[in-house]
Write a protein that holds these residues in place. Structure first.
Motif, PDB file in Angstrom:
ATOM      1  N   SER A 282       0.829  -1.214  -0.159  1.00 31.72           N
ATOM      2  CA  SER A 282       0.049   0.167   0.024  1.00 31.72           C
ATOM      3  C   SER A 282       0.888   1.191  -0.067  1.00 31.72           C
ATOM      4  O   SER A 282       1.838   1.151   0.694  1.00 31.72           O
ATOM      5  CB  SER A 282      -0.842  -0.046   1.292  1.00 31.72           C
ATOM      6  N   LEU A 283       0.404   2.263  -0.774  1.00 27.93           N
ATOM      7  CA  LEU A 283       1.374   3.325  -0.878  1.00 27.93           C
ATOM      8  C   LEU A 283       0.195   4.562  -0.741  1.00 27.93           C
ATOM      9  O   LEU A 283      -0.552   4.741  -2.087  1.00 27.93           O
ATOM     10  CB  LEU A 283       2.260   3.489  -2.089  1.00 27.93           C
ATOM     11  N   ALA A 284       0.065   5.463  -0.026  1.00 30.66           N
ATOM     12  CA  ALA A 284      -0.831   6.533  -0.014  1.00 30.66           C
ATOM     13  C   ALA A 284       0.027   7.716   0.259  1.00 30.66           C
ATOM     14  O   ALA A 284      -0.271   8.298   1.567  1.00 30.66           O
ATOM     15  CB  ALA A 284      -1.867   6.010   0.769  1.00 30.66           C
ATOM     16  N   PRO A 285      -0.096   8.718  -0.459  1.00 33.90           N
ATOM     17  CA  PRO A 285      -0.052  10.176   0.019  1.00 33.90           C
ATOM     18  C   PRO A 285      -1.220  10.856   0.691  1.00 33.90           C
ATOM     19  O   PRO A 285      -2.280  10.539  -0.076  1.00 33.90           O
ATOM     20  CB  PRO A 285       0.674  11.111  -1.281  1.00 33.90           C
ATOM     21  N   VAL A 286      -1.061  11.472   1.885  1.00 36.01           N
ATOM     22  CA  VAL A 286      -2.360  11.672   2.461  1.00 36.01           C
ATOM     23  C   VAL A 286      -2.406  12.969   3.042  1.00 36.01           C
ATOM     24  O   VAL A 286      -1.196  13.553   3.423  1.00 36.01           O
ATOM     25  CB  VAL A 286      -2.570  10.642   3.819  1.00 36.01           C
ATOM     26  N   THR A 287      -3.531  13.709   3.321  1.00 38.64           N
ATOM     27  CA  THR A 287      -3.643  14.794   4.134  1.00 38.64           C
ATOM     28  C   THR A 287      -4.623  14.580   5.187  1.00 38.64           C
ATOM     29  O   THR A 287      -5.755  14.000   5.143  1.00 38.64           O
ATOM     30  CB  THR A 287      -4.257  15.941   3.191  1.00 38.64           C
ATOM     31  N   LEU A 306       2.021   7.455   3.562  1.00 35.87           N
ATOM     32  CA  LEU A 306       1.878   6.143   4.494  1.00 35.87           C
ATOM     33  C   LEU A 306       2.188   5.004   3.513  1.00 35.87           C
ATOM     34  O   LEU A 306       1.850   5.066   2.216  1.00 35.87           O
ATOM     35  CB  LEU A 306       0.497   6.194   4.838  1.00 35.87           C
ATOM     36  N   TYR A 307       2.675   4.139   4.110  1.00 32.75           N
ATOM     37  CA  TYR A 307       3.279   2.814   3.041  1.00 32.75           C
ATOM     38  C   TYR A 307       3.299   1.602   3.767  1.00 32.75           C
ATOM     39  O   TYR A 307       3.772   1.815   4.967  1.00 32.75           O
ATOM     40  CB  TYR A 307       4.371   3.021   2.239  1.00 32.75           C
ATOM     41  N   ARG A 308       3.076   0.508   3.247  1.00 37.43           N
ATOM     42  CA  ARG A 308       3.543  -0.688   3.664  1.00 37.43           C
ATOM     43  C   ARG A 308       3.928  -1.664   2.507  1.00 37.43           C
ATOM     44  O   ARG A 308       3.364  -2.100   1.545  1.00 37.43           O
ATOM     45  CB  ARG A 308       2.244  -1.564   4.507  1.00 37.43           C
ATOM     46  N   LEU A 309       5.266  -1.604   2.360  1.00 36.18           N
ATOM     47  CA  LEU A 309       5.885  -2.257   1.153  1.00 36.18           C
ATOM     48  C   LEU A 309       6.681  -3.615   1.365  1.00 36.18           C
ATOM     49  O   LEU A 309       7.273  -3.606   2.654  1.00 36.18           O
ATOM     50  CB  LEU A 309       6.605  -1.267   0.307  1.00 36.18           C
ATOM     51  N   THR A 310       6.800  -4.449   0.665  1.00 39.07           N
ATOM     52  CA  THR A 310       7.595  -5.799   0.910  1.00 39.07           C
ATOM     53  C   THR A 310       8.882  -5.556   0.135  1.00 39.07           C
ATOM     54  O   THR A 310       8.768  -5.256  -0.984  1.00 39.07           O
ATOM     55  CB  THR A 310       6.932  -7.093   0.503  1.00 39.07           C
ATOM     56  N   THR A 334      -7.695  12.461   3.795  1.00 41.62           N
ATOM     57  CA  THR A 334      -7.822  12.452   2.459  1.00 41.62           C
ATOM     58  C   THR A 334      -6.676  11.688   1.660  1.00 41.62           C
ATOM     59  O   THR A 334      -5.593  12.300   1.834  1.00 41.62           O
ATOM     60  CB  THR A 334      -8.183  13.981   1.954  1.00 41.62           C
ATOM     61  N   VAL A 335      -6.937  10.977   0.840  1.00 40.21           N
ATOM     62  CA  VAL A 335      -5.572  10.015   0.090  1.00 40.21           C
ATOM     63  C   VAL A 335      -5.916  10.481  -1.379  1.00 40.21           C
ATOM     64  O   VAL A 335      -6.802  10.490  -1.877  1.00 40.21           O
ATOM     65  CB  VAL A 335      -6.335   8.391   0.446  1.00 40.21           C
ATOM     66  N   ASP A 336      -4.728  10.489  -1.806  1.00 40.80           N
ATOM     67  CA  ASP A 336      -4.516  10.537  -3.260  1.00 40.80           C
ATOM     68  C   ASP A 336      -4.548   9.206  -3.893  1.00 40.80           C
ATOM     69  O   ASP A 336      -3.861   8.156  -3.601  1.00 40.80           O
ATOM     70  CB  ASP A 336      -2.979  11.168  -3.513  1.00 40.80           C
ATOM     71  N   GLU A 337      -5.542   8.981  -4.564  1.00 39.91           N
ATOM     72  CA  GLU A 337      -5.914   7.777  -4.934  1.00 39.91           C
ATOM     73  C   GLU A 337      -4.984   7.135  -6.141  1.00 39.91           C
ATOM     74  O   GLU A 337      -5.045   6.093  -6.618  1.00 39.91           O
ATOM     75  CB  GLU A 337      -7.536   7.757  -5.711  1.00 39.91           C
ATOM     76  N   ARG A 338      -4.181   7.712  -6.842  1.00 42.50           N
ATOM     77  CA  ARG A 338      -3.463   7.509  -7.692  1.00 42.50           C
ATOM     78  C   ARG A 338      -2.314   6.462  -7.079  1.00 42.50           C
ATOM     79  O   ARG A 338      -1.730   5.886  -7.944  1.00 42.50           O
ATOM     80  CB  ARG A 338      -2.672   8.585  -8.289  1.00 42.50           C
ATOM     81  N   GLY A 339      -2.308   6.535  -6.169  1.00 44.25           N
ATOM     82  CA  GLY A 339      -1.315   5.147  -5.307  1.00 44.25           C
ATOM     83  C   GLY A 339      -1.966   4.085  -4.983  1.00 44.25           C
ATOM     84  O   GLY A 339      -1.500   3.096  -4.453  1.00 44.25           O
ATOM     85  N   GLY A 340      -3.333   3.986  -5.409  1.00 43.96           N
ATOM     86  CA  GLY A 340      -4.139   2.766  -5.293  1.00 43.96           C
ATOM     87  C   GLY A 340      -4.979   2.781  -4.175  1.00 43.96           C
ATOM     88  O   GLY A 340      -5.921   1.938  -3.928  1.00 43.96           O
TER      89      GLY A 340
END
Length: 456
Positions: A282-287, A306-310, A334-340
């Motif tokens: 998961s990868l999410a630029p957030v406000t 915010l992220y959780r990467l393997t 609020t999440v930038d949806e471009r990261g999924g």
């Protein structure tokens, strides 16, 4: 005549005191009552309020907290709520850094080096302890010279160049003599390209302790990047802040994609949040925004990645955001949806507030009871220096301890607490009688003043 007037005013004052004593807080005035157990030397006892107990308060500043003895008498108390910003002078210092080289096939974690320093401890030169041939050396980390900083170190800020973007993970060790090293945990910085934009993470939190030297040794990738800047933030603190206490997971809601909201149990001075990232990669630029209630506009509080990467079979997680000192009861992410995005369902959220200590002066028979949950009462806490005449931070640590007597006791009890919208007729009646008494005494005094003096 003066004697009569003095007696009249003294009588009015005594009547007022007696009436106010009759209207004194009682345990039944509070919705929640929690038994306490005490240990150590009294008569002062120090209680760290569990967050689960605090959330039963009806007032955000804990003005409705009281302590009673077995006879129902209220106890004198004080609240200690020092924050991370209390008595701190933060300074950002650019420090020197020295490369740590080792053989590419070396098995030891830390390179062996020769160090030359000046008389005051400032590093002058750092070299490998053995001669390394060109092509067999590897940059394993960096040695930072913090000898000029005397205050506790709070934050490390790095900038670097490398052939490829990605995460940089390294261990952090501290020393005052370059011989004995104390582990300070792990650091993680990152430079990522996301949606044609570059997202960077340069800051690493430090444990808030002083040290003359820091050693950074790279884990992922195995070879360290080239540093272009190293800064240390220090803070002089006259009194250490109380620790953060974390809540249980709070469920949220989502009314449209990429936007999640949470309702806190009450208005709280939240200092940090933690978002549950249940899905790997998961990868999410957030406000993050917040407000006191739904009638107010949202105010931006923080933003980040915010992220959780393997990576290499391990999860690399960054799921926390730091908030400014501001009371909020509603939070919106609020999440930038471009990261999924983070999914259709709102993720769980934990929040952290600064721990609160209550110190009370035990008077009368035990056991003692903590009571809270009354939106109508006024604050009754004293300053610590008033409660403890010779108060000092050192003495606070020597006081007896109080604790919540069992987890099952943290529950509302049946009580006669007045509803917020109701009228407290008892107090109104007492105040009315008091005011009528004062008016009556004033009329008597006026009458005596107008009466001509008797002829001798």
């Amino acid at each position: 005549m003066r004697q009569k007037l003095n007696l009249g005013w003294l009588g009015a004052m005594a009547m007022g005191v007696a009436m106010m004593a009759g209207a004194q807080d009682k345990p039944a005035d509070f919705a929640t009552q929690v038994p306490l157990s005490v240990s150590g030397n009294g008569p002062w006892y120090r209680l760290e309020l569990p967050l689960a107990v605090q959330l039963n308060a009806r007032q955000a500043d804990l003005s409705d907290v009281r302590v009673f003895n077995a006879a129902g008498d209220v106890q004198a108390y004080a609240l200690a709520r020092e924050t991370a910003q209390t008595a701190q002078d933060r300074v950002l210092t650019e420090v020197k850094w020295f490369p740590l080289y080792n053989r590419m096939d070396a098995t030891e974690h830390a390179p062996s080096v020769r160090v030359q320093s000046s008389a005051n401890g400032t590093l002058v030169q750092v070299q490998p302890s053995s001669q390394l041939e060109a092509g067999e050396e590897e940059l394993r980390g960096w040695l930072l010279d913090a000898s000029a900083i005397k205050a506790p170190l709070q934050r490390l800020i790095l900038d670097w160049t490398s052939e490829r973007d990605g995460f940089q993970r390294f261990s952090i060790e501290a020393s005052d003599d370059l011989q004995h090293w104390q582990p300070w945990g792990e650091g993680q910085v990152a430079r990522l390209t996301f949606a044609d934009e570059q997202v960077e993470q340069h800051e690493v939190s430090l444990p808030g302790q002083p040290a003359r030297y820091l050693r950074l040794l790279w884990d992922t990738p195995h070879s360290a990047p080239t540093l272009t800047s190293a800064q240390l933030e220090s803070a002089s603190t006259r009194s250490l802040p109380l620790p953060l206490v974390w809540s249980q997971v709070l469920a949220g809601s989502s009314v449209k994609p990429g936007e999640y909201t949470w309702q806190l149990p009450m208005g709280l001075n939240v200092e940090r949040i933690q978002v549950e990232l249940s899905q790997p990669n998961s990868l999410a630029p957030v406000t993050l925004s917040g407000r006191r209630d739904s009638s107010l506009p949202w105010q931006p509080l923080s933003n980040g990645l915010l992220y959780r990467l393997t990576q290499n079979g391990q999860d690399v997680v960054q799921n926390e955001l730091q908030l400014p000192r501001q009371v909020v009861q509603q939070l919106k992410l609020t999440v930038d949806e471009r990261g999924g995005g983070l999914g259709a369902q709102a993720p769980g959220l934990k929040f952290a507030v600064r721990a609160t200590q209550l110190v009370f002066l035990a008077r009368g028979p035990g056991p003692y009871t903590l009571a809270l949950g009354n939106s109508a009462v006024k604050a009754a806490n004293l300053p610590l220096a008033t409660l403890i005449p010779d108060y000092s931070a050192a003495k606070l640590a020597t006081l007896g301890k109080a604790s919540v007597d069992g987890a099952a006791t943290i529950a509302p009890v049946a009580s006669s607490v007045q509803a917020t919208s109701g009228t407290d007729w008892k107090k109104f009646g007492l105040w009315a009688v008091l005011l009528l008494s004062v008016v009556f005494l004033a009329a008597m005094a006026f009458s005596l003043l107008r009466k001509p003096p008797a002829n001798p």
